[in-house]
Design an enzyme around this catalytic site. Structure first.
Site, PDB file in Angstrom:
ATOM      1  N   LYS A 100      -4.434  -6.796   3.225  1.00  0.00           N
ATOM      2  CA  LYS A 100      -4.389  -5.636   2.322  1.00  0.00           C
ATOM      3  C   LYS A 100      -5.797  -5.284   1.834  1.00  0.00           C
ATOM      4  CE  LYS A 100      -3.270  -2.255  -0.212  1.00  0.00           C
ATOM      5  NZ  LYS A 100      -3.642  -2.163  -1.554  1.00  0.00           N
ATOM      6  N   SER A 159       0.827  -1.204   0.000  1.00  0.00           N
ATOM      7  CA  SER A 159       0.000   0.000   0.000  1.00  0.00           C
ATOM      8  C   SER A 159       0.857   1.248   0.000  1.00  0.00           C
ATOM      9  CB  SER A 159      -0.913   0.040   1.223  1.00  0.00           C
ATOM     10  OG  SER A 159      -1.647   1.263   1.213  1.00  0.00           O
ATOM     11  N   GLU A 202     -10.054   1.873   4.080  1.00  0.00           N
ATOM     12  CA  GLU A 202      -9.760   3.094   3.301  1.00  0.00           C
ATOM     13  C   GLU A 202     -11.064   3.664   2.713  1.00  0.00           C
ATOM     14  OE1 GLU A 202      -6.514   2.625   0.351  1.00  0.00           O
ATOM     15  OE2 GLU A 202      -7.962   3.204  -1.173  1.00  0.00           O
ATOM     16  N   HIS A 229      -7.500  -3.518   4.545  1.00  0.00           N
ATOM     17  CA  HIS A 229      -6.930  -2.157   4.560  1.00  0.00           C
ATOM     18  C   HIS A 229      -7.688  -1.279   3.569  1.00  0.00           C
ATOM     19  CE1 HIS A 229      -4.516   0.858   2.474  1.00  0.00           C
ATOM     20  NE2 HIS A 229      -3.897   1.099   3.622  1.00  0.00           N
ATOM     21  N   ASN A 230      -7.911  -1.803   2.374  1.00  0.00           N
ATOM     22  CA  ASN A 230      -8.617  -1.014   1.368  1.00  0.00           C
ATOM     23  C   ASN A 230     -10.073  -0.788   1.750  1.00  0.00           C
ATOM     24  OD1 ASN A 230      -6.197  -1.218  -0.012  1.00  0.00           O
ATOM     25  ND2 ASN A 230      -7.189  -1.490  -1.983  1.00  0.00           N
TER      26      ASN A 230
HETATM   27  C1  6PG Z   1      -3.195   1.518  -1.569  1.00  0.00           C
HETATM   28  C2  6PG Z   1      -4.481   1.769  -2.308  1.00  0.00           C
HETATM   29  C3  6PG Z   1      -4.405   1.185  -3.694  1.00  0.00           C
HETATM   30  C4  6PG Z   1      -5.384   1.794  -4.655  1.00  0.00           C
HETATM   31  C5  6PG Z   1      -6.790   1.315  -4.482  1.00  0.00           C
HETATM   32  C6  6PG Z   1      -7.815   2.294  -4.900  1.00  0.00           C
HETATM   33  O1  6PG Z   1      -3.299   0.900  -0.524  1.00  0.00           O
HETATM   34  O2  6PG Z   1      -2.149   1.957  -2.034  1.00  0.00           O
HETATM   35  O3  6PG Z   1      -5.532   1.219  -1.614  1.00  0.00           O
HETATM   36  O4  6PG Z   1      -4.491  -0.193  -3.562  1.00  0.00           O
HETATM   37  O5  6PG Z   1      -5.299   3.150  -4.655  1.00  0.00           O
HETATM   38  O6  6PG Z   1      -6.890   0.170  -5.290  1.00  0.00           O
HETATM   39  O7  6PG Z   1      -9.012   1.632  -4.906  1.00  0.00           O
HETATM   40  P1  6PG Z   1     -10.289   2.064  -5.709  1.00  0.00           P
HETATM   41  O8  6PG Z   1      -9.857   2.369  -7.108  1.00  0.00           O
HETATM   42  O9  6PG Z   1     -11.143   0.858  -5.620  1.00  0.00           O
HETATM   43  O10 6PG Z   1     -10.831   3.259  -5.020  1.00  0.00           O
END
Ligand code: 6PG
Length: 476
Positions: A182, A128, A189, A185-186
Site C-alpha cells: 500500500k 485504497s 500515486e 501504491h502511494n
Molecule cells: C488511497 C490514498 C490515501 C490518501 C493518501 C494521500 O490510496 O486511498 O493514497 O491513502 O489519499 O494518504 O496522501 P498525501 O496526503 O500524502 O498526499
C-alpha cells in the site's frame, strides 16, 4: 445474532467500510472511542443493513462471532497502538485484528510479532480508494498470516472493487507485506500526480493553453492508453471555475503541495533496499520544494535568472507531452514494482507482482488501464527484472523516446521544472548505457579511501597504490 465483523474507529473511512460490509449482508459490530459517532452511524445508515452498536470495547468484542474479526480504522502510529492495547486483552487465540489504516510496514511487522506471541492474528491491510472507495469498493491489500485470510478474505473480497467480477483483494504476503505494498501504491500515486502536473505545466506555459483547454486534452488522453482515475480527475479539477472570482480553480489554490508521509516512507524504504525509485523521490522532493515558502521567496527576491529562450517546442507539443507522460509513467511503475520485488526478497514475503497489478485495476487511486499490461508482463515472466524489458513496455518506450527527449529538452531550455520527466529519462538512459561513469567513481573511492575495485578483464579485488611513485596495482 452475532456480528461477522466489527469496526472500531468510525470516522469517515471506518464508517464507510462498516456500511460497505453491512450493504453486503454482513452483520457489523460497531465501536468508537466516543459513542456519539456510533449512534450517529446507526441513526443515519441503520436501514442499510444490520449493525450491532456497542459503547464498551468488552460489549463490542462479545457481540462478534468467533474467530473475531476486528477492523481498526484509526490514525496510524500511537492511536493504533492504543487501540491494539485496548482490544488485545479482550480477544482469544485465533481472533483477528485488522489494521486498515496507512500504517508503516515496520510498525505492522512489530505488532504482528507481538500479537502472534499471544495467539492473535494481526493483519495489516492496505486500503485504497479514499472515502468513496471505502463505501463502494476499495482495493484491499491484506498482509498478515496466510491462515487468517481463509476466515477474513471472503469478507474483504465481498466489499472490494471488482474487475469483470474478480475482487481487487488478495493476500499479499505475511506480516507487513500488505502495508508495504500500500505504501508503494502511494509512492507511485505521488509520481503519477507529479508527472501529470508537469504535463499540465508544459501545456500551459509552453503551449499557452488555458486550463479549460488542458482539461479537454486530459479528457481526450483518458480515452487512450493513459486512461486512469488520476487523469480523469485532473480534467475535472482543471475544468473547475472558482465561484467567487470566476478564475480557473487551479489559479486560486496556493501552489504548495502537502503530504501525509506515505510517499516519503516509500523513498526511505527504497534507500534502505538500495532500489532507485527516482520517480517517486522526485515527486516527494517536488512537493517539499513547493512547500518551502521561505526558500522560494529568497529565490524570488534574489531574482534567480531564467532562460531567454522563446516559448517554442520543436515538435507537436501535445503529442510529445503525451508520449513523455506515458514513458515516464512506465519508469515510475517499473521502479515501484522493483521495490516491491526487492522487499519481498528481503523479508521473504513471496509477493506476486502480477497479483498486485491485478488488484490495483479498480478501487484504488492509481487505477488505470495500464495495469492490465503490467499484470500480463508478470504473468508471462514472474521474475522480470524490470517492466521496461517487457515487450509491451519496450515497444511503448521505443515509440516515445524521441518525443520524451524533446519534452525534457524544451523544459530545460525554457526553465520549466520537470524533474519527473527528466529523471525518468535519465534513469532510462542509465539502464541503457553500455558503460556508466560509475567506473570513475570506483577509481575516486579507491584513490581517497583504498575502497578497491573490480577489473573488467579478471576476477578479484584490486587496489592501486595511488600515493606511490609508480602507482602499482595490488591484489586487495
Ligand atoms: C488511497 C490514498 C490515501 C490518501 C493518501 C494521500 O490510496 O486511498 O493514497 O491513502 O489519499 O494518504 O496522501 P498525501 O496526503 O500524502 O498526499
Amino acid at each position: 445474532e452475532k456480528a461477522q465483523i466489527g469496526v472500531t474507529g468510525l470516522a469517515v473511512m471506518g464508517r464507510n467500510l462498516a456500511r460497505n460490509f453491512a450493504r453486503h449482508g454482513h452483520t457489523v459490530a460497531l465501536h468508537n472511542r466516543s459513542y456519539g459517532r456510533t449512534k450517529e452511524l446507526v441513526e443515519e445508515f441503520g436501514h442499510e443493513g444490520k449493525f450491532i452498536p456497542s459503547e464498551s470495547a468488552a460489549d463490542f468484542v462479545a457481540s462478534l462471532e468467533r474467530p473475531r474479526r476486528v477492523v481498526i480504522m484509526v490514525k496510524a502510529g500511537g492511536p493504533t497502538d492504543a487501540v491494539i492495547d485496548e482490544f488485545a486483552p479482550l480477544l482469544e487465540p485465533g481472533d483477528m485484528l485488522i489494521d486498515a489504516g496507512n500504517a508503516h510496514y515496520l510498525d505492522t511487522r512489530r505488532r504482528e510479532a507481538a500479537l502472534k506471541a499471544k495467539g492473535l492474528h494481526f493483519v495489516g491491510a492496505g486500503v485504497s480508494g479514499g472515502e468513496e472507495g471505502a463505501l463502494h469498493g476499495p482495493s484491499i491489500m491484506p498482509g498478515g498470516p496466510k491462515e487468517s485470510y481463509d476466515a477474513l478474505g471472503p469478507l474483504l473480497e465481498d466489499i472490494a472493487a471488482k474487475v469483470d467480477g474478480e475482487p481487487c483483494c488478495v493476500h499479499v504476503g505475511p506480516d507487513g507485506a500488505g502495508h508495504f505494498v500500500k505504501m508503494v501504491h502511494n509512492g507511485i500515486e505521488y509520481a503519477d500526480m507529479q508527472l501529470i502536473a508537469e504535463a499540465y505545466d508544459l501545456l500551459r506555459q509552453v503551449g499557452g493553453h488555458e486550463p479549460a483547454e488542458i482539461a479537454a486534452i486530459f479528457q481526450d488522453w483518458n480515452e487512450g492508453r493513459l486512461g486512469s482515475y488520476l487523469i480523469e480527475i485532473t480534467a475535472e479539477v482543471l475544468k473547475q471555475v472558482d465561484a467567487s472570482t470566476g478564475k480557473p480553480f487551479v489559479d486560486i489554490v496556493v501552489d504548495q503541495a502537502e503530504q501525509k508521509g506515505t510517499g516519503r516512507w516509500t523513498v526511505q524504504a527504497a534507500l534502505d533496499l538500495g532500489v532507485p525509485v527516482s520517480g517517486i523521490a522526485e515527486s516527494v522532493f517536488a512537493r517539499a520544494l513547493s512547500g518551502g515558502p521561505d526558500v522560494r521567496k529568497a529565490a524570488a527576491d534574489a531574482g534567480l535568472p531564467g532562460p531567454t529562450a522563446e516559448k517554442t517546442h520543436a515538435g507537436d507539443l501535445k503529442a510529445d507531452v503525451e508520449q513523455a507522460l506515458f514513458a515516464s509513467k512506465i519508469v515510475a511503475y517499473a521502479q515501484g514494482f522493483q521495490q516491491i520485488q526487492a522487499a519481498s526478497k528481503e523479508y521473504g514475503w513471496d509477493i506476486d507482482p502480477g497479483a498486485m497489478a491485478k488488484i490495483w485495476r479498480a478501487g484504488c487511486i492509481i487505477r488505470a488501464k495500464f495495469l492490465d499490461f503490467i499484470k500480463q508482463a508478470y504473468d508471462k515472466q514472474p521474475e522480470l527484472a524490470t517492466l521496461l524489458v517487457d515487450d509491451y513496455f519496450l515497444d511503448a518506450v521505443s515509440g516515445a523516446q524521441d518525443a520524451w527527449r524533446r519534452v525534457a529538452a524544451t523544459a530545460a531550455q525554457q526553465g520549466i521544472p520537470a524533474p519527473g520527466f527528466a529523471s525518468a529519462l535519465a534513469y532510462y538512459d542509465g539502464l541503457r548505457a553500455k558503460r556508466l561513469p560509475a567506473a570513475l567513481i570506483q577509481g575516486q573511492r579507491d584513490f581517497f579511501g583504498a575502497h578497491t575495485y573490480h577489473r573488467v578483464d579478471k576476477d578479484g579485488s584490486f587496489h592501486t597504490l595511488w600515493a606511490t611513485e609508480d602507482r602499482k596495482e595490488v591484489d586487495a
